[in-house]
Scaffold this motif. Structure first.
Motif, mmCIF file in Angstrom:
data_model
loop_
_atom_site.group_PDB
_atom_site.id
_atom_site.type_symbol
_atom_site.label_atom_id
_atom_site.label_comp_id
_atom_site.label_asym_id
_atom_site.label_seq_id
_atom_site.Cartn_x
_atom_site.Cartn_y
_atom_site.Cartn_z
ATOM 1 N N ALA A 30 3.022 44.589 -0.269
ATOM 2 C CA ALA A 30 1.673 45.113 -0.492
ATOM 3 C C ALA A 30 0.767 44.066 -1.126
ATOM 4 C CB ALA A 30 1.740 46.358 -1.375
ATOM 5 N N SER A 31 1.300 43.340 -2.088
ATOM 6 C CA SER A 31 0.519 42.295 -2.770
ATOM 7 C C SER A 31 0.105 41.200 -1.796
ATOM 8 C CB SER A 31 1.347 41.710 -3.913
ATOM 9 O OG SER A 31 0.718 40.590 -4.466
ATOM 10 N N THR A 32 1.047 40.773 -0.956
ATOM 11 C CA THR A 32 0.754 39.699 -0.011
ATOM 12 C C THR A 32 -0.223 40.160 1.069
ATOM 13 O OG1 THR A 32 2.930 38.739 -0.452
ATOM 14 C CG2 THR A 32 1.802 37.973 1.512
ATOM 15 N N LEU A 33 -0.100 41.392 1.516
ATOM 16 C CA LEU A 33 -1.061 41.939 2.491
ATOM 17 C C LEU A 33 -2.477 41.928 1.920
ATOM 18 C CD1 LEU A 33 0.974 44.947 3.920
ATOM 19 C CD2 LEU A 33 0.028 43.070 5.288
ATOM 20 N N ALA A 34 -2.604 42.275 0.635
ATOM 21 C CA ALA A 34 -3.929 42.278 0.003
ATOM 22 C C ALA A 34 -4.517 40.872 -0.053
ATOM 23 C CB ALA A 34 -3.837 42.876 -1.403
ATOM 24 N N MET A 35 -3.671 39.873 -0.304
ATOM 25 C CA MET A 35 -4.150 38.483 -0.331
ATOM 26 C C MET A 35 -4.555 38.018 1.068
ATOM 27 S SD MET A 35 -4.072 37.876 -3.500
ATOM 28 C CE MET A 35 -4.568 36.166 -3.468
ATOM 29 N N LEU A 36 -3.759 38.397 2.073
ATOM 30 C CA LEU A 36 -4.108 38.065 3.462
ATOM 31 C C LEU A 36 -5.445 38.694 3.847
ATOM 32 C CD1 LEU A 36 -0.630 38.458 5.202
ATOM 33 C CD2 LEU A 36 -2.047 36.406 5.283
ATOM 34 N N ALA A 37 -5.661 39.926 3.392
ATOM 35 C CA ALA A 37 -6.917 40.617 3.698
ATOM 36 C C ALA A 37 -8.114 39.848 3.153
ATOM 37 C CB ALA A 37 -6.887 42.031 3.109
ATOM 38 N N GLN A 38 -7.960 39.288 1.960
ATOM 39 C CA GLN A 38 -9.073 38.544 1.361
ATOM 40 C C GLN A 38 -9.402 37.295 2.173
ATOM 41 O OE1 GLN A 38 -9.159 38.199 -2.965
ATOM 42 N NE2 GLN A 38 -7.738 39.910 -3.124
ATOM 43 N N ILE A 39 -8.368 36.641 2.695
ATOM 44 C CA ILE A 39 -8.626 35.457 3.534
ATOM 45 C C ILE A 39 -9.304 35.875 4.845
ATOM 46 C CG2 ILE A 39 -7.558 33.593 4.870
ATOM 47 C CD1 ILE A 39 -5.543 33.264 2.688
ATOM 48 N N HIS A 40 -8.804 36.955 5.456
ATOM 49 C CA HIS A 40 -9.448 37.450 6.681
ATOM 50 C C HIS A 40 -10.917 37.775 6.422
ATOM 51 C CE1 HIS A 40 -6.091 37.514 9.400
ATOM 52 N NE2 HIS A 40 -5.374 38.329 8.649
ATOM 53 N N SER A 41 -11.192 38.382 5.277
ATOM 54 C CA SER A 41 -12.571 38.742 4.945
ATOM 55 C C SER A 41 -13.433 37.493 4.787
ATOM 56 C CB SER A 41 -12.588 39.572 3.660
ATOM 57 O OG SER A 41 -13.901 39.914 3.317
ATOM 58 N N THR A 42 -12.897 36.478 4.093
ATOM 59 C CA THR A 42 -13.628 35.218 3.921
ATOM 60 C C THR A 42 -13.956 34.591 5.277
ATOM 61 O OG1 THR A 42 -12.514 34.831 1.818
ATOM 62 C CG2 THR A 42 -13.539 32.917 2.846
ATOM 63 N N ARG A 43 -13.023 34.730 6.229
ATOM 64 C CA ARG A 43 -13.227 34.196 7.581
ATOM 65 C C ARG A 43 -14.075 35.109 8.466
ATOM 66 N NH1 ARG A 43 -7.167 32.452 9.540
ATOM 67 N NH2 ARG A 43 -7.336 30.240 9.107
ATOM 68 N N GLN A 44 -14.510 36.223 7.891
ATOM 69 C CA GLN A 44 -15.274 37.235 8.631
ATOM 70 C C GLN A 44 -14.443 37.876 9.748
ATOM 71 O OE1 GLN A 44 -19.032 35.416 9.764
ATOM 72 N NE2 GLN A 44 -19.782 35.507 7.658
ATOM 73 N N GLU A 45 -13.126 37.910 9.545
ATOM 74 C CA GLU A 45 -12.213 38.613 10.454
ATOM 75 C C GLU A 45 -12.002 40.015 9.877
ATOM 76 O OE1 GLU A 45 -9.885 34.442 11.563
ATOM 77 O OE2 GLU A 45 -8.936 35.907 10.232
ATOM 78 N N TYR A 46 -13.052 40.823 10.012
ATOM 79 C CA TYR A 46 -13.110 42.064 9.236
ATOM 80 C C TYR A 46 -12.105 43.109 9.708
ATOM 81 C CZ TYR A 46 -17.369 40.009 7.340
ATOM 82 O OH TYR A 46 -18.252 39.164 6.723
ATOM 83 N N GLU A 47 -11.821 43.142 11.015
ATOM 84 C CA GLU A 47 -10.848 44.125 11.500
ATOM 85 C C GLU A 47 -9.467 43.855 10.913
ATOM 86 O OE1 GLU A 47 -8.760 45.674 15.622
ATOM 87 O OE2 GLU A 47 -10.701 44.651 15.760
#
Length: 240
Positions: free
Chosen positions: A164-181
């Motif tokens: 769960a922790s790692t998924l949340a960190m991956l989500a932040q990188i996706h968001s920074t890249r504007q990979e919102y889905e």
């Protein structure tokens, strides 16, 4: 020896309660006994835990000195697990100080040892920390690759909290890249894991990240994204 071990355990309980002075007093008593007995491994373990207390206090110089003493003993004993754990903690201190190059060097040493030992849980923790450093440096591709390696190990081990922790960190990188889905999918998976576990404080943290994410995109864009990912499933009330 039994008394020193009991003192060490009591010190750990005080540390968890936030009584750092009480913990340090008991650790010192335990350390004195271990030194008289010539119990080197026990001494190294207690020095390591005393260093952890100093980190919590913000005394990074004092912590590094105790970690070094602990590391010297582990290396003399050929205790690879103790060596790897101490290198990891020392690297964490260097991150706090802003010495990212020094931290990465120590993380790599720790990782090498953990790979030799087949210590998958320790390996995933070090990969996660290395990914954090790369993320801080702006190397999003490098960070993403290490987070994915860490995630693979969490899944193999059934380590749900780590996943769960790692998924949340991956989500932040996706968001920074504007990979919102991808960001939304990762956050929802992280939240689902934590709620299923009953880890509500951590789940609340992810809920807050999702609220911030919605605010960042704006309600209309977020609603479109939600439909894209979840179809007709309504947004939960806590997202409002």
């Amino acid at each position: 020896k039994g008394k020193s071990a009991t003192l060490h355990e009591m010190a750990y309980v005080l540390r968890m309660r936030g009584d750092l002075d009480g913990a340090m007093a008991l650790y010192r008593q335990s350390l004195d006994i271990k030194e008289k007995l010539g119990d080197l491994k026990g001494k190294a373990n207690t020095l390591h835990d005393m260093a952890n207390v100093l980190v919590t206090r913000g005394d990074l110089d004092g912590a590094m000195e105790l970690y070094r003493q602990s590391l010297d003993i582990y290396e003399k004993l050929g205790d690879l697990q103790g060596t790897a754990a101490t290198l990891h903690e020392m690297a964490n201190v260097l991150v706090t100080r802003g010495d990212l190059d020094g931290a990465m060097a120590l993380y790599r040493q720790s990782l090498d040892i953990k790979e030799k030992l087949g210590d998958l849980k320790g390996k995933s923790a070090t990969l996660h920390q290395m990914a954090n450093v790369l993320d801080t440096r702006g190397d999003l591709d490098g960070a993403m690759a290490l987070y994915r390696q860490s995630l693979d190990i969490h899944e193999k081990l059934g380590d749900l909290k780590g996943k769960a922790s790692t998924l949340a960190m991956l989500a932040q990188i996706h968001s920074t890249r504007q990979e919102y889905e991808q960001a939304l999918r990762a956050l929802l998976e992280s939240l689902n894991v934590l709620v299923t576990m009953g880890a509500m404080p951590d789940a609340n943290t992810v809920m807050n990240i999702l609220r911030d994410f919605k605010q960042q995109l704006g309600p209309a864009a977020f609603a479109d994204l939600w439909r894209q990912v979840l179809g007709d499933t309504p947004q939960p009330e806590w997202l409002d």
